[in-house]
Scaffold this active site. Structure first.
Site, short mmCIF file in Angstrom:
data_model
loop_
_atom_site.label_atom_id
_atom_site.label_comp_id
_atom_site.label_asym_id
_atom_site.label_seq_id
_atom_site.Cartn_x
_atom_site.Cartn_y
_atom_site.Cartn_z
N HIS A 253 9.81 -0.08 4.59
CA HIS A 253 9.69 1.51 5.17
C HIS A 253 11.18 1.73 6.26
CE1 HIS A 253 5.36 1.54 3.93
NE2 HIS A 253 5.87 2.33 3.39
N ASP B 177 8.81 -0.25 -5.61
CA ASP B 177 8.03 0.30 -6.88
C ASP B 177 9.06 0.99 -7.96
OD1 ASP B 177 5.39 0.70 -5.32
OD2 ASP B 177 6.52 1.10 -3.75
N MET C 271 3.32 6.72 2.79
CA MET C 271 2.00 7.10 2.90
C MET C 271 1.62 6.19 4.34
SD MET C 271 0.05 7.21 -0.64
CE MET C 271 -0.22 5.30 -1.07
N GLY C 272 2.46 5.98 5.14
CA GLY C 272 2.11 5.35 6.48
C GLY C 272 1.97 3.86 6.15
N ALA C 273 1.27 3.21 7.39
CA ALA C 273 1.05 1.95 7.37
C ALA C 273 2.48 1.27 7.04
CB ALA C 273 0.00 1.28 6.24
N SER D 207 2.10 -2.26 2.20
CA SER D 207 1.19 -1.92 3.12
C SER D 207 -0.10 -2.83 2.52
CB SER D 207 1.01 -0.51 2.96
OG SER D 207 2.05 0.17 3.42
#
Ligand code: PAF
Length: 283
Positions: A40, A153, A33-35, A189
């Site tokens: 990542h 997650d 989801m970016g950020a 994030s």
């Protein structure tokens, strides 16, 4: 340093992937989801080791946020994300719009049972439906050979594995270890929401989970150990503990001493909800 190519339409994504396949190249996908942060980047490094080409999706998926959650304030920083993707040599960034992913009249939801029961679902009842729907769409759009998800997650990782298994999606799902700062705080994030004092408290989460996992291995009863962990989190400065639970690693059924386990927790620090999990080694 040149950044990844950028596509925002499904047609352009498919064209690029078709070209790669024609050249006999395998494709790994990292949905985000970016950020982006170091966590990542570690997923992208793994993706690049597995396949010749790596596509990273950046899409803040509205269907996995409840109306009361942080969709509007979720950090969006595409230029910075693209700079970070350049450092790990991602080949392609896919940045669809909400309208492209959910055009007017969109009416399909994917609901995964099994590992989605309890834990996050008790507090975010529509979360995994949103995740499973968007992940299924991304997989059907990109048709990757591999997809990499963080163990941070952990329940989401189990849900995605179940989704691929049940829908016969020929994608190898790779779970990647959580990246932590020097004091054990899992990269997220949402850490961007925390002030300095809250960051200090947040670092207690992993410490308490590791201590609790050790207590479980040494023979302390499951309910006693998780109850003590909840009290320790409150004493450390968390305002609310959503859950601390010991589950089996693969199925997420309640943990039994003879099985490989995972200790998972979610707790609130001010307006920020943090999650983390650690392995419960077999004794
Ligand atoms: O973990 C995330 O960032 C999201 O849940 C995912 C898998 C990209 C789906 O929107």
């Amino acid at each position: 340093m040149s950044g990844p190519d950028l596509v925002d339409s499904v047609a352009a994504l498919r064209a690029r992937i078709r070209d790669w396949r024609r050249d006999g190249l395998r494709v790994a996908m990292v949905p985000t989801m970016g950020a982006l942060h170091e966590g990542h980047l570690s997923l992208i490094r793994i993706a690049r080791e597995k396949a010749e080409r790596c596509v990273v999706s950046i899409f803040v998926n509205p269907t996995q946020f409840a109306p009361s959650e942080d969709l509007d304030k979720y950090p969006r920083q595409l230029a910075r994300d693209l700079d970070m993707l350049a450092t790990v040599k991602a080949d392609l960034a896919f940045t669809p719009t909400v309208g492209a992913m959910y055009p007017a009249g969109f009416a399909t939801k994917i609901s995964v049972g099994g590992p989605s029961a309890g834990l996050e679902s008790d507090f975010r009842p529509t979360f995994f439906e949103g995740v499973a729907t968007v992940v299924a769409k991304l997989f059907l759009q990109a048709t990757p050979d591999y997809a990499v998800f963080g163990e941070k997650d952990y329940q989401q990782l189990c849900v995605v594995r179940q989704l691929c298994h049940d829908l016969d999606l020929p994608i190898e799902i790779i779970g990647a270890p959580t990246i932590r700062d020097a004091q054990g705080l899992a990269m997220s994030s949402r850490n961007a929401y925390l002030g300095e004092a809250e960051l200090q408290t947040a670092r207690q989460l992993n410490l308490i989970l590791r201590r609790t996992a050790a207590a479980l291995v040494s023979g302390v009863h499951r309910d006693d150990a998780t109850g003590e962990a909840s009290r320790a989190l409150i004493a450390a400065g968390f305002q609310t503990v959503d859950y601390v639970e010991a589950r089996e690693s693969l199925t997420l059924a309640p943990w039994r001493r003879d099985r490989a386990g995972r200790l998972l927790a979610a707790a609130w620090l001010g307006k920020t909800r943090l999650i983390d999990n650690v392995e419960i080694p077999t004794s």
